[in-house]
Structure formats: structure tokens, C-alpha cells
Design a protein around this motif. Structure first.
Motif, PDB file in Angstrom:
ATOM      1  N   VAL A 138      -6.612 -23.900  13.965  1.00 45.06           N
ATOM      2  CA  VAL A 138      -7.518 -23.020  14.707  1.00 45.06           C
ATOM      3  C   VAL A 138      -8.052 -21.932  13.776  1.00 45.06           C
ATOM      4  O   VAL A 138      -9.236 -21.575  13.833  1.00 45.06           O
ATOM      5  CB  VAL A 138      -6.797 -22.413  15.923  1.00 45.06           C
ATOM      6  N   ALA A 139      -7.182 -21.435  12.911  1.00 39.86           N
ATOM      7  CA  ALA A 139      -7.637 -20.420  11.953  1.00 39.86           C
ATOM      8  C   ALA A 139      -8.751 -20.975  11.073  1.00 39.86           C
ATOM      9  O   ALA A 139      -9.736 -20.287  10.795  1.00 39.86           O
ATOM     10  CB  ALA A 139      -6.460 -19.942  11.098  1.00 39.86           C
ATOM     11  N   TYR A 176      -5.532 -28.988   5.189  1.00 39.81           N
ATOM     12  CA  TYR A 176      -5.381 -28.962   6.640  1.00 39.81           C
ATOM     13  C   TYR A 176      -6.419 -29.846   7.320  1.00 39.81           C
ATOM     14  O   TYR A 176      -6.141 -30.534   8.293  1.00 39.81           O
ATOM     15  CB  TYR A 176      -5.482 -27.523   7.155  1.00 39.81           C
ATOM     16  N   SER A 202      -2.790 -22.943  12.434  1.00 37.20           N
ATOM     17  CA  SER A 202      -3.533 -22.870  11.180  1.00 37.20           C
ATOM     18  C   SER A 202      -4.852 -23.627  11.289  1.00 37.20           C
ATOM     19  O   SER A 202      -5.861 -23.188  10.745  1.00 37.20           O
ATOM     20  CB  SER A 202      -2.702 -23.455  10.033  1.00 37.20           C
ATOM     21  N   MET A 218      -4.632 -20.149   2.363  1.00 37.99           N
ATOM     22  CA  MET A 218      -4.492 -21.448   2.996  1.00 37.99           C
ATOM     23  C   MET A 218      -5.327 -22.466   2.225  1.00 37.99           C
ATOM     24  O   MET A 218      -6.495 -22.229   1.943  1.00 37.99           O
ATOM     25  CB  MET A 218      -5.003 -21.341   4.425  1.00 37.99           C
ATOM     26  N   ASN A 219      -4.721 -23.595   1.909  1.00 40.03           N
ATOM     27  CA  ASN A 219      -5.481 -24.678   1.298  1.00 40.03           C
ATOM     28  C   ASN A 219      -6.192 -25.426   2.419  1.00 40.03           C
ATOM     29  O   ASN A 219      -5.679 -26.363   3.009  1.00 40.03           O
ATOM     30  CB  ASN A 219      -4.535 -25.606   0.533  1.00 40.03           C
TER      31      ASN A 219
END
Lengths: 236, 353
Positions: free
Chosen positions: B199-200, B218, B197, B213-214
Motif C-alpha cells: 500500500v505504501a 515488492y 508495504s 524500500m526496494n
């Protein structure tokens, strides 16, 4: 019954100026609707405003999803409520594999689909699970972008120019996929398009956007037959 | 074969810690192995930095502060407060994590360039505070050098060893074990869904958001973990340098982390390892190089004193850095090495056929 998506007098813009001057559109459950318009008409801006992207800034009006206003919700919250947005340019995470791209979606959705169920819709992708997105063709990347959106098991999918820049046979393949998602998974779809032929092939109902306003709401039949309409707003 | 490729990172790390010291100590290279210890410590520090930069896409220009927190945590506990080493280490690392978390909450949502500037500013502020010697704890610009070693570290002629109840272990191996554990933890973290995530987020933040995604959460988590890991390297550095010095908090330290990571290749797990190795090895090699004897040292027909040029090793390393960035800014030395191996392997297969 309240429509699934109800955009009401939406006004939005960027620092450089206002782009949308009161967009009204409604999408009912199960529908497959296109939003057509020339370059710069405000199609992508509309989509981004609905999805809660950081830009544009919403200046007025309302966006309701299943009756609840989405305005002010950040993108991840909009996604959490069941709206899956595929931005233009077939964006994938280039250094993640096919499976990892889909997995990221699954991990962040409340009620995701299973990996295999997603890949069932995309046999091409199922054969290249470990391939990095950056090594894939444009059509494959677009499929992956849609697969990722599908994996969250959304109620509404927003697609921004899903057919742009793709070879004709891939356009047809993506058309099939979008129809398939709409019918089999019962997912409502709103997509933005400049390609009238593709829009006609897929959607039942069309909104035409011009200079930041919805100027027409037409059926496929009228869009196909009314040449002056197409000339005036779409230049085809 | 598949098991080997699956575990190539742990195997690579193991080979690294075993081979590093004998390789640099070889007479054709540096001729002494002490630098290997500091290389491992810096590799851990730069790898921690790269968790944030390479794998989350956030450039911190103030990462030295985390290095310093670990270092000063131990030094203050041992030299000033007479507390056990472990207390200092734990407090230092916990403080670094908490500081990273708090700072992350305040600044991650700012844009990239503002994030970099804010970390730079906070790093400088921390330097300033440490330099003022608050409560007489930090020693100001002198740092802490008296009685700064825990009692179980013995030094003899510049060689350190750790005295355990049952044996005496060379300091290098203690560093190697901590390095291995931390790097394996980092590897696991990067392989996990959490790491994917991150890397995303790096690849496309807007898209990650659109997928539910929050992103800020992250980033904060990555900043926290990166700070904690960097402070562990700082704990090791305290023993290695027998105390704490204010330069560790300086902007040059932060800058070196950025340079080494980019030199090595920020997209790769082993990028920081390669970057630190090339950087420190070249620096050491160039600054200990005095006479250029041609054709060989034993049979010198021509001898040139090059120390005047080579004392400016930073300039030469700078030129190397510029070359790497111009050639491929994200792949660095490690990327070039990988490409080279891949091309060579393909050639070899072709020739065999």
C-alpha cells in the motif's frame, strides 16, 4: 576528519535543462545546517540528488557520505546507508495509519528505532496512532513525515521545506522537534528552507543557493545582521 | 464487538458464500442459482487482479493470461496428457507464478502507462500462441472441450458435483471452500507488513524508496502472487465451464477484470466482490429480462417488449460504469455502500439521542 556529507561540484538537471551548476557544501557530524534560496534556486534539486531520487539526473561532481560516493546508488540504497530524506509537501502514506506509516519505515531500516522511542518525540502523534494520515492536519502530517524518517535511526536527515505552509505555532513546534532530534538523537540535519526566520531559529550554519550555485556560506549571526545579503539572494 | 470488527472480513466472506446462491436464486431476482458459482470464481480472479491494481498501484491489462494458465494447465493435463487433475492444477499455478515473476522482473520498473501497455502486449502474444495450437495441445480457437473433466466430477442435468470417497459434494461448495481459503490468504497477505508495504508503494512510490524500500522487489512479488491467485481461479473455471476456451485469454477478459474492479472500488478488499456481483448480476438480469409488465407481472395492464433494448446490456453496464467513475473513481460501489451505511448510522445515533 572527513565531513559526514560532502557535496562536491554537483551538477544536475532535468530533461528541461540543467539546474545545478556546481554545488559545494559540507556538513559535519552533529551539525544542523540550512540550505537557503529563492524559488527555483535549486534547493529541492540538490536534496533529491543527494537522496538518489529518480530525477534529477546527476551530470557531474560527487556526493560523498562518510567518505563513500553516493552517486549511482538508488534511493533505497542511500536510505540503507543511513540517510533519511523527508521530501517536500509533508508526504505521508494517506491511507495508512500513524503507526502503520512508522511501521513501514521500521520494517525497511537496517537498524531502526523502536516504535515507542519514535513516538516519545511526538506526543501528539502518540495520541492518534490509529488515525489515517489523510485525516490529519498539515502540521500533524509533517510531524508524521519526520517521525517516519526518524524511525530509520539515520545518521543524516534531509528535510525539504519542513516549515512550508504551516501555522506559526506549528512552525515553532517543528523547530523544537528538529532541534530535539539533532541534540538528543545525535542526528545530523540538513534542511532546505525559504523561511529565513525558521532557519535562523534552528540552524547554526547556512548555505545560500542562487541559480544553481552556492553563493554564500554564513553563520546565523551574519545572516541576521547583513541585510543586503538577505535582500540580494533571498528577497527579505 | 471488537472481535466482530476485527474479524469482519472472514465473517463477511462466510456470509457471502452462504448467502450468495439463495439470494440470486430468489424469484424476485434471477430465479436460478448456477451463476453464483461463476460469480465466486470471478470474484477470486478480480480480487487477485486488484492485489496488483488496487493495492500495489500497477494496472495490468493482460491479467487474463493468468486466468488462462490455470485453466489450460488443467485442461491440457486432463484431456490431452491423461495426467491427474492435481498435476495440471499445480503446474498451471506454478507456471502462472513463474511467468508473473519473470515478466515482473522485466517490466515493473517501467512507468505506469508502459506497464499497462506491456502487459496488454504480452497478453495478446500469449493469446496468439495459444490460438496457434502449439503441439496440438491447446486446441487453437476451439479450445479444449472433450474429456476435459477429471473423473471425480460428475455432471447431471447441468449440475456438477464432486465425488469424494466418503460423500458427494455440490460443486458450488467446493468452489466456495477454495474461494474462502484463497480470499483469507489474500486478506492475511494484505494485513501483513508486506501488504502494508505494498500500500505504501501504491500511495507514494518515491517516498517508499526514500524510506529504504526496494520498491521493484515488492512490485515483482505482488505481480507473482496476483498471477498465482488468478490462475487458481482459472483452475476452478476449467471445471465450471467443462473445458478451456480461448476467450479466457482474450483482451476482453482482461478488460472485464479492470472494469469490475473499478466498478466495485479498488481501494477496498470487498471492492472486487461487489464489482463482480453488480456486473454479473446486472448482465444476467438484463439479458433474461424480456417483457416489462406494469404494474405487476400477475396483473399486467401494460406489457412492453424491452428485449430489443436490453440485449445491449453491455451498453447499459457501460453507462453504470461511467457514472461510478465520474462519481468516485477509487471508491466504486463498495465505497458508496460504506459511506451510505456510515451516514445512516450517524443519523440513527442522532435520532436516538
Amino acid at each position: 576528519m572527513t565531513p559526514l556529507l560532502d557535496v562536491d561540484g554537483l551538477e544536475a538537471g532535468y530533461e528541461t535543462g540543467q539546474v545545478l551548476f556546481g554545488v559545494d557544501l559540507r556538513v559535519d557530524r552533529g551539525e544542523l545546517v540550512s540550505l537557503l534560496g529563492r524559488n527555483g534556486a535549486g534547493k529541492s534539486t540538490t536534496m533529491r540528488a543527494i537522496a538518489g531520487a529518480k530525477t534529477p539526473r546527476v551530470l557531474g561532481g560527487d556526493v560523498r557520505f562518510d567518505g563513500d560516493s553516493l552517486l549511482g546508488s538508488p534511493a533505497y540504497d542511500v536510505a540503507g546507508r543511513g540517510i533519511s530524506f523527508v521530501p517536500e509537501g509533508r508526504r505521508c502514506f494517506p491511507r495508512l495509519s500513524v503507526e502503520e506509516n512508522v511501521r513501514v519505515s521500521i520494517n525497511h531500516a537496517e537498524n531502526p528505532m523502536a516504535m515507542e522511542a519514535v513516538l516519545d518525540h511526538f506526543p501528539e502523534l502518540a495520541e492518534m496512532r490509529a488515525k489515517h494520515a489523510r485525516n490529519m492536519s498539515g502540521g500533524e502530517q509533517q510531524m508524521l513525515a519526520i517521525a517516519r524518517a526518524l524511525a530509520t535511526n539515520p545518521r543524516l536527515m534531509l528535510l525539504d521545506e519542513p516549515f512550508e505552509g504551516l501555522a506559526p505555532y506549528i512552525v515553532r513546534r517543528i523547530e523544537d522537534i528538529v532541534e530535539d532530534i539533532n541534540e538528543q538523537q545525535d542526528i545530523t540535519v540538513l534542511f532546505v528552507e525559504q523561511n529565513v526566520a525558521a532557519a535562523l531559529a534552528v540552524a547554526d550554519r547556512h548555505y545560500i543557493l542562487d541559480e544553481g550555485r552556492i553563493v554564500e556560506e554564513v553563520t546565523s549571526r551574519r545572516l541576521r545582521e547583513d541585510e543586503t545579503l538577505r535582500q540580494r539572494y533571498l528577497g527579505v | 464487538m471488537s472481535a466482530l470488527s476485527r474479524y469482519r472480513v472472514p465473517v463477511g466472506l462466510l456470509v457471502l458464500v452462504v448467502a450468495l446462491r439463495p439470494v440470486v436464486a430468489h424469484q424476485w431476482l434471477l430465479g436460478f442459482g448456477q451463476i453464483a458459482t461463476s460469480m465466486l470464481i470471478w470474484m477470486l480472479f478480480v480480487a487477485a487482479f486488484n492485489l496488483l491494481f488496487g493495492f500495489t498501484g500497477l494496472l495490468s491489462f493482460g491479467h487474463a493470461m493468468f486466468f488462462g494458465f490455470g485453466m489450460y494447465g488443467v485442461a491440457i493435463a486432463v484431456a490431452r496428457l491423461d495426467l491427474p487433475f492435481v498435476v495440471g492444477a499445480v503446474v498451471g499455478v506454478a507456471f502462472a507464478a513463474a511467468f508473473g515473476n519473470l515478466l515482473g522482473r522485466l517490466i515493473v520498473e517501467k512507468g505506469e502507462i508502459y506497464f499497462a501497455m506491456l502487459t496488454l502486449a504480452v497478453g495478446e502474444a500469449v493469446y496468439f500462441v495459444v490460438n496457434r495450437n502449439p503441439l496440438g495441445l491447446t486446441g487453437g480457437s476451439n479450445g479444449i472441450s472433450q474429456n476435459a473433466l477429471p473423473p471425480w466430477v460428475e455432471t447431471f442435468r447441468g449440475q456438477k458435483s464432486v465425488v469424494l470417497p466418503f460423500a458427494e459434494v455440490e460443486w458450488y461448495w467446493v468452489v466456495a471452500v477454495v474461494f474462502l481459503l484463497c480470499m483469507l490468504a489474500l486478506w492475511q497477505l494484505l494485513r501483513s507488513p508486506f501488504g502494508r508495504s505494498l500500500v505504501a508503494v501504491r500511495e507514494n512510490e518515491g517516498l517508499a524508496r526514500a524510506m529504504g524500500m526496494n520498491v521493484d522487489r515488492y512490485k515483482i512479488a505482488s505481480f507473482t502472487a496476483s498471477g498465482a491467485l488468478a490462475s487458481i481461479a482459472g483452475v476452478l473455471l476449467e471445471i465450471n465451464t467443462q473445458g478451456a476456451s480461448i476467450e479466457t485469454f482474450g483482451v476482453l477478459t482482461s478488460g472485464d477484470a479492470v472494469l469490475m474492479a473499478v466498478l466495485g472500488g479498488v481501494n477496498y478488499f470487498f471492492g472486487p466482490v461487489a464489482g463482480v456481483f453488480v456486473w454479473q448480476f446486472t448482465a444476467e438480469y438484463l439479458s433474461s429480462f424480456r417483457m416489462l409488465n406494469l404494474p405487476t407481472t400477475e396483473l399486467a395492464l401494460v406489457s412492453v417488449d424491452v428485449s430489443g433494448v436490453l440485449q445491449h446490456w453491455r451498453f447499459l453496464l457501460g453507462a453504470l460504469f461511467v457514472a461510478v467513475v465520474l462519481l468516485s473513481p477509487k471508491d466504486g460501489v463498495w465505497g458508496a455502500l460504506r459511506d451510505g451505511v456510515r451516514v445512516a448510522a450517524a443519523r440513527f445515533r442522532e435520532v436516538r439521542r
